[in-house]
Design a protein around this motif. Structure first.
Motif, short mmCIF file in Angstrom:
data_model
loop_
_atom_site.label_atom_id
_atom_site.label_comp_id
_atom_site.label_asym_id
_atom_site.label_seq_id
_atom_site.Cartn_x
_atom_site.Cartn_y
_atom_site.Cartn_z
N ALA C 224 19.30 4.53 -38.87
CA ALA C 224 18.02 4.81 -38.22
C ALA C 224 17.93 4.17 -36.83
O ALA C 224 16.91 4.27 -36.16
N ASP C 225 19.02 3.52 -36.41
CA ASP C 225 18.99 2.72 -35.19
C ASP C 225 19.57 3.51 -34.02
O ASP C 225 20.77 3.81 -34.00
N TYR C 226 18.72 3.82 -33.04
CA TYR C 226 19.19 4.69 -31.94
C TYR C 226 20.33 4.05 -31.17
O TYR C 226 21.22 4.73 -30.68
N LYS C 227 20.34 2.70 -31.05
CA LYS C 227 21.37 2.10 -30.20
C LYS C 227 22.75 2.17 -30.87
O LYS C 227 23.76 2.35 -30.20
N HIS C 413 11.45 9.01 -24.92
CA HIS C 413 12.39 8.19 -25.68
C HIS C 413 11.71 7.39 -26.79
O HIS C 413 12.24 7.29 -27.90
N ALA C 414 10.54 6.86 -26.49
CA ALA C 414 9.83 6.06 -27.52
C ALA C 414 9.57 6.92 -28.75
O ALA C 414 9.75 6.48 -29.89
N ALA C 415 9.15 8.17 -28.53
CA ALA C 415 8.87 9.06 -29.64
C ALA C 415 10.15 9.40 -30.40
O ALA C 415 10.15 9.48 -31.63
N ILE C 416 11.26 9.59 -29.66
CA ILE C 416 12.52 9.93 -30.30
C ILE C 416 13.00 8.78 -31.19
O ILE C 416 13.49 8.99 -32.30
N ARG C 417 12.83 7.57 -30.71
CA ARG C 417 13.26 6.41 -31.49
C ARG C 417 12.57 6.35 -32.84
O ARG C 417 13.20 6.15 -33.87
#
Lengths: 329, 290, 450
Positions: C224-227, C413-417
């Motif tokens: 679940a971690d975008y990075k 990006h905030a929403a995508i995360r």
């Protein structure tokens, strides 16, 4: 009407209700002259607040709901898009429907149970005895915690897979769930949290019980009415305006619940959107995703829906709410 | 439902079975209700390393250090934050009680043109989720030039009865006051102002006490409005300061946060216990004593 | 308008009505909107030109950041040092916990009151830059009055949005795995190494789980971690974002979800409910700290912060795969307000923060590693905390292996995360298959990026 009729033998006729003066007043259709002026004099601070402070932001939010407005947009960039936000909401937003479902499930279970708990404890703590104040305070304590960060940490510690609740259940040989971390149970823990903070309606019930004239109970027990009968025929009708207030307000507040879900799910409504209450979703769209135009549209759909619900509650009120001022508005 | 039974009967047998049952129910209820709070208090005595990993109520190593360290965590001590919170909460209590009582009297007792419409609008203002109003409200206050004096945006709205919750609350209570009292006063020559002063005001004590309690507690706990309008550390209130302990990506001082949370409960708890007394000594005291 | 509606029949009636409502509402709103505009214009009307001419003009800048008391202390020290060198410039500072920071910043920005200088991160940089809230620092970077020449090149570039320098990195940061060294020693398992393949890492994690008797799963599940996903994608020649769109397909995401589904099924990770606890961004909830997994997927500069919350000794290593999938990222930026009356001063203050030796030593590595490579060594000499030294050593060692920096994440990006968290959790809890979930993600992400 059922309650009022049933209470007739116990509750003495309220003098105001059928008295000639009251009837004459209503017939005369008042509102003019001295009382009318006085009405506006007393209303003026509120009116000023409405016009100056409440109305403009409300109308502005209504306007924004028809625009593409990021909180960081300059005003020149605000783009009028008509009903687009509303259309998206109903046709192309699975999370909107998810939020509606979650909120309905939450409010419909939580509000009645919270009111029942508040009323029960208020009745137990109504009479004056040594130490009752301390008891009231202790029962109110959970509500004092509000939506603080500490609360979020407590709740996840209690209702985690290895939390205190499961330790308690294990004592009885029951294997618990991961509660707050399980999409099937997380909303349940939020409901428990809502009920747990029953202090506000409890205080209002306590204050309401103070208004019930004790003579009525005395009259009732002289008539040989059992405590149970007294509760239904004296307490309930006399308390009904306050019950009505708590019902209306807790319903509105139940549907608007936000803080506890926000702190417990870290602002995300998780796991898997299971605690995505409507206003939490609205906040996410407005402040975390910056789409304030869409959030405003969500808010106005909410206002209309809850408005209808409130009207329904008010219209049922005339059947069961008993006003001592004899004005069954 | 022995709660509603008249005192006279219960008083004689000092410790009846019913009373014992009630006390037992209350104590069991209290244990359930207070367990989470015990956890908060317990955690305030745990070391930072223990808070994350030990989820039981009691610390394995007891430390008092969070209280001292938390109090002086910032350039400005918590003394200041507590004073700020108290000042704002007390001003709000007064502003709400006065303004809402006046408005409620108009709605509950006086007849004037468009009363129904205004009442409906008042209820309507309760319905809009507050989040979407924050920015428009900020713009309005900014236009009025109030932003640099944080007390104005925090208090003036309350003095103008914008908290419809309390207006509605008081309307419901006033409607429980028999109208023949007003009428008697009117016949004695009282104007609507006289009725307000001599009849409604004294009889509204439970409603006023309730309003005071909620105003105080809710203002004490309010994070968002204060967050937006208070800019300088010296002006911060307790809820804002509590959130300074939490930086989710970096250092979080959970122990200090728990300790200060516990302390922040004390004033509100005491305020509540003091004021709820007035609910006991309310208008029906004479009757209650039987 | 519904596409099936016949244009001639529908057009006259409906837009007419909408427009009328629109006009009324706009009229009402105009009152409130116009006033701040007028006031705003009056407030900062003609002061722009005079700012440059008089060097001794009294300047007061408002500065806003999120963080705790120690960050506040060092930041204020640096600002005081600036005032000492430029007595005409003073600062009004506000700091906030990170909960509430954005709410306040956005409210102020909407009211035309944005602070002159404020802290940002990847979540909001592009959003604010595209909405023209941030000051364009490009001219100052070009004439070297804001000197980024000592930055790693990828770090300097990472603050550029649509060709404009929207922010300047206050500190550098890289994702890192933080693992429980004490427990590995206890179980007799070797420590993970930089450059391990993803498969080898999962096998290693499984070994930890087995050696602990199932009590301590080897690693948190980072699906679940975008990075983590971003690094994994780059190692296969893809990107998370391609301009304003996603840089990967549903197939890529399916493979990612399947990789970790395999790991979960083998017992290398904890169960879904524990993973959910770890998905919280909160440092104190990281599983390596709560003792529910041996490894957490965090940032390299968090070693000291996480160590504070556990008694065990922790270690730091790069994410699996070739380190060239990584790049020098800004952990935080300084940005100026586009409406500031003193853009020159704002740029100069930023320059002071990143290029002044004393300032760098005062700031330490609390926000992340010092961005100026020359000053990094000086800062290193001042560090006393072993964990901070380890973070810095790690960064120094990995920097030469970095790949080129991508563009900063686009608006949305905030929403995508958060969307990735929700969708990945639906796989973790077994509510969706990897393929279904990947499809859901792609379709919902597109509307968030639009």
């Amino acid at each position: 009407m059922a309650l009022t009729t049933a209470s007739a033998p116990v509750v003495p006729e309220q003098p105001g209700r059928g008295s000639p003066v009251a009837r004459k007043r209503r017939g005369a259709g008042g509102g003019r002259g001295r009382e009318g002026v006085a009405g506006y004099v007393f209303l003026s601070p509120w009116l000023l607040g409405l016009m100056g402070i409440t109305a403009i932001p409300m109308l502005l939010s209504l306007y924004l709901s028809f625009t593409d407005y990021s909180v960081f947009s300059t005003w020149e960039d605000v783009e009028w898009i008509g009903l687009e936000n509303y259309r998206t909401m109903f046709t192309n937003d699975p999370q909107f429907y998810r939020a509606v479902t979650v909120t309905l499930g939450y409010a419909l279970v939580m509000v009645p149970l919270k009111l029942a708990a508040a009323l029960a404890v208020a009745l137990l703590l109504n009479r004056a005895w040594r130490g009752v104040g301390l008891f009231r305070g202790l029962f109110y304590l959970p509500s004092l915690l509000g939506g603080s960060v500490a609360l979020a940490l407590v709740w996840s510690a209690l209702f985690a897979g290895d939390g205190a609740v499961n330790e308690f259940l294990a004592f009885f040989g029951i294997t618990g769930q991961a509660w707050v971390n399980d999409p099937d149970y997380a909303l349940g823990t939020l409901i428990i949290l809502g009920i747990w903070q029953f202090g506000a309606p409890m205080v209002i019930f306590l204050a309401g019980l103070k208004q019930v004239p004790v003579e009525l109970y005395e009259a009732a027990s002289v008539d040989g009415a059992s405590p149970w009968r007294q509760f239904w025929h004296v307490t309930m009708p006399m308390l009904s305006p306050v019950i009505f207030f708590n019902l209306v307000l807790e319903t509105i507040r139940g549907f608007q619940s936000f803080t506890s879900a926000f702190v417990i799910s870290n602002g995300n409504g998780g796991p898997v959107d299971s605690t995505l209450l409507y206003t939490l979703y609205l906040y996410k769209r407005g402040f975390a995703e910056f789409d304030m135009g869409y959030a405003s549209a969500l808010a106005w759909v909410f206002l209309l829906t809850i408005g209808i619900l409130t009207i329904v509650l008010f219209s049922t009120g005339r059947f069961w709410v008993h006003y001592a001022d004899g004005d069954d508005r | 439902m022995t709660a509603v039974a008249p005192h006279v009967t219960v008083r004689k047998n000092r410790f009846s079975a019913g009373q014992a049952v009630r006390l037992a129910v209350l104590i069991v209820g209290l244990l359930l209700v207070l367990y989470p709070l015990a956890w908060v208090i317990g955690s305030s005595f745990k070391s930072d390393a223990e808070i994350a990993s030990n989820i039981s109520v009691l610390p394995t190593e007891f430390t008092l250090s969070h209280y001292a360290a938390g109090w002086n965590s910032f350039d400005v001590s918590f003394t200041r934050f507590f004073i700020n919170s108290t000042v704002i909460a007390l001003l709000t209590v007064i502003a709400n009680a006065v303004s809402c009582l006046i408005a409620a009297y108009a709605f509950a007792r006086l007849r004037f043109p468009m009363r129904g419409l205004w009442f409906a609008i008042m209820i309507g203002t309760l319905l809009l989720p507050g989040d979407v109003l924050i920015i428009p409200q900020y713009i309005v206050f900014n236009t009025l030039g109030w932003i640099d004096t944080p007390l104005l945006p925090l208090i003036v709205p309350k003095a103008l009865a914008t908290e419809a919750f309390f207006v509605f609350l008081m309307v419901q209570f006033m409607r429980g006051i028999p109208r023949d009292l007003d009428e008697a006063a009117t016949i004695d020559g009282c104007s609507p102002y006289g009725v307000f002063w001599h009849v409604i005001l004294p009889l509204s004590r439970p409603a006023l006490v309730t309003t005071a309690i909620f105003s105080f507690i809710w203002t004490w706990n309010d994070f968002f409005t204060q967050l937006v309008y208070l800019n300088e550390l010296e002006d911060y209130t307790v809820p804002i300061a509590l959130r300074l302990f939490i930086d989710s990506t970096g250092q979080s001082s959970l122990g200090a946060m728990f300790a200060m949370s516990v302390l922040s409960l004390l004033p509100v708890f005491l305020f509540f216990v003091a004021f709820q007394r007035m609910l006991v000594e309310g208008i029906n005291t004479s009757g209650l004593k039987g | 308008m519904h596409p099936a509606t016949h244009p001639e029949s529908a057009l006259p009636a409906r837009p007419h009505r909408t427009l009328k409502i629109g006009r009324v509402l706009r009229g009402l709103a105009a009152t409130a909107v116009a006033l701040p505009l007028i006031f705003g214009a009056a407030a900062c009307g003609d002061s722009g030109d005079s700012a440059g001419t008089d060097p001794n003009e009294k300047v007061e800048l408002s500065v806003f950041w999120w963080g705790d008391d120690s960050r506040a202390e060092t930041t204020k020290k640096v600002l005081d040092a600036y005032t000492a060198a430029h007595p005409n410039v003073t600062f009004v500072t506000t700091f906030q916990g990170n909960q509430g920071y954005l709410d306040k910043l956005s409210t102020q920005a909407a009211g035309g009151n944005a602070p002159d200088l404020f802290q940002l991160d990847d979540n909001m940089l592009s959003e604010l830059a595209e909405r023209k809230v941030t000051l364009d620092l490009t001219p100052y970077v070009e004439d070297k009055s804001l000197d980024l020449s000592k930055f790693p090149e990828s770090l300097a570039k990472y603050g550029v949005v649509d060709g404009k320098q929207a922010g300047v990195a206050l500190a550098e940061n890289t994702p890192g795995l933080i693992y429980n060294r004490s427990k590995l020693q206890e179980f007799g398992v070797a420590e993970p190494t930089t450059g391990m393949t993803w498969e080898a890492f999962i096998t290693w994690a499984k070994q930890v789980s087995d050696k602990s008797g199932g009590k301590l799963p080897g690693t948190m599940d980072p699906s679940a971690d975008y990075k983590a996903l971003w690094v994994w994608l780059r190692q296969q020649g893809k990107e998370f974002y391609n301009g304003k769109e996603l840089g990967f397909t549903a197939e890529d995401l399916t493979r990612w979800f399947e990789l970790w589904k395999g790991a979960r099924d083998s017992g290398a990770t904890p169960t879904a409910d524990v993973i959910h606890e770890g998905n919280s961004s909160d440092a104190t909830k990281q599983l390596v700290v709560t003792g529910k997994a041996a490894t957490s997927w965090v940032w390299s500069n968090q070693l000291a912060a996480l160590s504070k919350n556990t008694k065990d000794q922790l270690g730091l290593v790069a994410y699996p795969g070739n380190p060239n999938g990584q790049w020098a990222r800004a952990s935080m930026y300084w940005s100026g307000s586009s409406r500031t009356e003193h853009p020159d001063v704002v740029a100069d203050v930023i320059n002071f923060f990143v290029n002044d030796a004393t300032a760098a030593k005062t700031l330490g590595i609390e926000r992340g590693i010092t961005p100026n490579l020359d000053l990094r060594k000086e800062v290193e000499a001042t560090l006393t905390d072993a964990n901070q030294k380890a973070s810095l050593a790690f960064e120094t060692q990995i920097t030469p292996q970095f790949g080129a920096a991508p563009a900063p994440p686009p608006k949305g990006h905030a929403a995508i995360r958060t969307l990735l968290v929700t969708i990945a959790e639906s796989v973790q809890y077994g509510k969706a298959t990897p393929a279904q979930a990947a499809q859901d993600f792609i379709s919902q992400a597109q509307s968030k990026l639009a």
